[in-house]
Design an enzyme around this catalytic site. Structure first.
Site, PDB file in Angstrom:
ATOM      1  N   LYS A 170      25.554  43.243  43.012  1.00 54.04           N
ATOM      2  CA  LYS A 170      24.997  41.924  42.690  1.00 54.04           C
ATOM      3  C   LYS A 170      23.663  41.733  43.390  1.00 54.04           C
ATOM      4  CE  LYS A 170      28.926  38.980  41.523  1.00 54.04           C
ATOM      5  NZ  LYS A 170      29.686  37.761  41.866  1.00 54.04           N
ATOM      6  N   ARG A 176      40.535  30.916  38.038  1.00 53.61           N
ATOM      7  CA  ARG A 176      40.010  29.777  37.286  1.00 53.61           C
ATOM      8  C   ARG A 176      40.553  29.733  35.872  1.00 53.61           C
ATOM      9  NH1 ARG A 176      34.072  31.450  37.964  1.00 53.61           N
ATOM     10  NH2 ARG A 176      35.205  33.398  37.811  1.00 53.61           N
TER      11      ARG A 176
HETATM   12  N1  COA Z   1      35.315  27.952  42.148  1.00 56.96           N
HETATM   13  C1  COA Z   1      34.099  28.206  41.644  1.00 56.96           C
HETATM   14  N2  COA Z   1      33.650  29.441  41.384  1.00 56.96           N
HETATM   15  C2  COA Z   1      34.484  30.453  41.638  1.00 56.96           C
HETATM   16  C3  COA Z   1      35.772  30.263  42.158  1.00 56.96           C
HETATM   17  C4  COA Z   1      36.181  28.939  42.413  1.00 56.96           C
HETATM   18  N3  COA Z   1      37.380  28.664  42.894  1.00 56.96           N
HETATM   19  N4  COA Z   1      36.368  31.460  42.294  1.00 56.96           N
HETATM   20  C5  COA Z   1      35.477  32.368  41.882  1.00 56.96           C
HETATM   21  N5  COA Z   1      34.350  31.761  41.486  1.00 56.96           N
HETATM   22  C6  COA Z   1      33.149  32.399  40.939  1.00 56.96           C
HETATM   23  C7  COA Z   1      32.135  32.755  41.991  1.00 56.96           C
HETATM   24  O1  COA Z   1      31.222  31.699  42.207  1.00 56.96           O
HETATM   25  C8  COA Z   1      31.457  33.951  41.376  1.00 56.96           C
HETATM   26  O2  COA Z   1      30.465  33.518  40.496  1.00 56.96           O
HETATM   27  P1  COA Z   1      29.183  34.411  40.181  1.00 56.96           P
HETATM   28  O3  COA Z   1      29.685  35.715  39.620  1.00 56.96           O
HETATM   29  O4  COA Z   1      28.484  33.582  39.208  1.00 56.96           O
HETATM   30  O5  COA Z   1      28.479  34.596  41.485  1.00 56.96           O
HETATM   31  C9  COA Z   1      32.534  34.614  40.534  1.00 56.96           C
HETATM   32  O6  COA Z   1      33.523  33.637  40.354  1.00 56.96           O
HETATM   33  C10 COA Z   1      33.110  35.824  41.192  1.00 56.96           C
HETATM   34  O7  COA Z   1      33.786  35.432  42.358  1.00 56.96           O
HETATM   35  P2  COA Z   1      33.629  36.037  43.811  1.00 56.96           P
HETATM   36  O8  COA Z   1      34.761  35.466  44.565  1.00 56.96           O
HETATM   37  O9  COA Z   1      32.287  35.793  44.374  1.00 56.96           O
HETATM   38  O10 COA Z   1      33.943  37.516  43.545  1.00 56.96           O
HETATM   39  P3  COA Z   1      33.086  38.805  43.455  1.00 56.96           P
HETATM   40  O11 COA Z   1      33.568  39.436  42.205  1.00 56.96           O
HETATM   41  O12 COA Z   1      31.639  38.605  43.636  1.00 56.96           O
HETATM   42  O13 COA Z   1      33.585  39.569  44.755  1.00 56.96           O
HETATM   43  C11 COA Z   1      35.204  40.638  46.214  1.00 56.96           C
HETATM   44  C12 COA Z   1      34.930  39.822  44.971  1.00 56.96           C
HETATM   45  C13 COA Z   1      34.210  40.357  47.304  1.00 56.96           C
HETATM   46  C14 COA Z   1      36.561  40.212  46.682  1.00 56.96           C
HETATM   47  C15 COA Z   1      35.214  42.127  45.798  1.00 56.96           C
HETATM   48  O14 COA Z   1      33.988  42.477  45.215  1.00 56.96           O
HETATM   49  C16 COA Z   1      35.483  43.035  46.975  1.00 56.96           C
HETATM   50  O15 COA Z   1      36.602  43.145  47.434  1.00 56.96           O
HETATM   51  N6  COA Z   1      34.470  43.723  47.497  1.00 56.96           N
HETATM   52  C17 COA Z   1      34.596  44.648  48.615  1.00 56.96           C
HETATM   53  C18 COA Z   1      34.654  46.099  48.174  1.00 56.96           C
HETATM   54  C19 COA Z   1      36.063  46.514  47.849  1.00 56.96           C
HETATM   55  O16 COA Z   1      36.963  46.429  48.643  1.00 56.96           O
HETATM   56  N7  COA Z   1      36.238  47.002  46.615  1.00 56.96           N
HETATM   57  C20 COA Z   1      37.519  47.403  46.107  1.00 56.96           C
HETATM   58  C21 COA Z   1      38.236  46.224  45.541  1.00 56.96           C
HETATM   59  S1  COA Z   1      39.633  46.747  44.682  1.00 56.96           S
END
Ligand code: COA
Length: 159
Positions: A41, A90
């Site tokens: 990202k 969500r």
């Molecule tokens: N209210 C509003 N928005 C929400 C929400 C809520 N309750 N829950 C999720 N969202 C939105 C976020 O704003 C985000 O929006 P965007 O894509 O427009 O920025 C989107 O949903 C994704 O949510 P987010 O919680 O930021 O997840 P992500 O996909 O960016 O990251 C991690 C998720 C960090 C948990 C994951 O990438 C991770 O574990 N990374 C570490 C590496 C790893 O271990 N990888 C193996 C995993 S199996």
């Protein structure tokens, strides 16, 4: 002590996230809200800014700390001695991706449980990027992010 981690990009934190933080902190003894450094990202806000905004939002929540992490979430949870990963759901569309992540994480460390919280229906349409987009196009974002974050967002987009 039941310790949980709520990971995410928080770019920026919205009322949807705040709802999950409030509910998770009532459910667990300690909650770590942790900003993920995600190489896939390109965030609008820097890591330091995202953490600062979370710190403002969580100010006064005595059992919440704000942190960041790189690398595997499960390894980070182990280092922090957390037993639980919190994720917000969500809509049905979130399910497949979250299910895959939860199962992968369990394969890496079966001792760490993923707990899903259903997002408040008022915020089920919300994401950080949709808030960014509406703000960028001059639309109203009151009620989606705190007034301070709204101001920061407008400043950032004016830069
Ligand atoms: N209210 C509003 N928005 C929400 C929400 C809520 N309750 N829950 C999720 N969202 C939105 C976020 O704003 C985000 O929006 P965007 O894509 O427009 O920025 C989107 O949903 C994704 O949510 P987010 O919680 O930021 O997840 P992500 O996909 O960016 O990251 C991690 C998720 C960090 C948990 C994951 O990438 C991770 O574990 N990374 C570490 C590496 C790893 O271990 N990888 C193996 C995993 S199996």
């Amino acid at each position: 002590m039941r310790k949980a981690i709520y990971p995410g990009s928080f770019d920026p934190v919205t009322y949807g996230h705040i709802d999950i933080i409030e509910r998770a902190r009532r459910t667990f003894d300690h909650l770590i809200v942790s900003v993920a450094v995600n190489p896939h990202k390109t965030p609008l806000f820097t890591l330091a800014e995202r953490m600062e905004m979370l710190q403002e939002v969580c100010c006064g929540m005595d059992n919440v700390t704000v942190d960041s992490f790189t690398g595997l979430l499960v390894r980070y949870a182990e280092q922090k001695d957390a037993q639980v990963i919190i994720r917000g759901l969500r809509a049905v569309s979130d399910f497949e991706y979250e299910f895959q992540m939860a199962l992968m994480n369990r394969t890496i460390d079966p001792a760490i449980e993923t707990v899903f919280m259903m997002t408040n229906s008022d915020y089920s349409f919300l994401s950080s990027s949709i808030v960014q987009e509406v703000a960028r196009l001059g639309g109203p974002i009151q009620g989606l992010v705190t007034p301070t974050i709204e101001r920061r967002l407008r400043e950032k987009l004016n830069q």
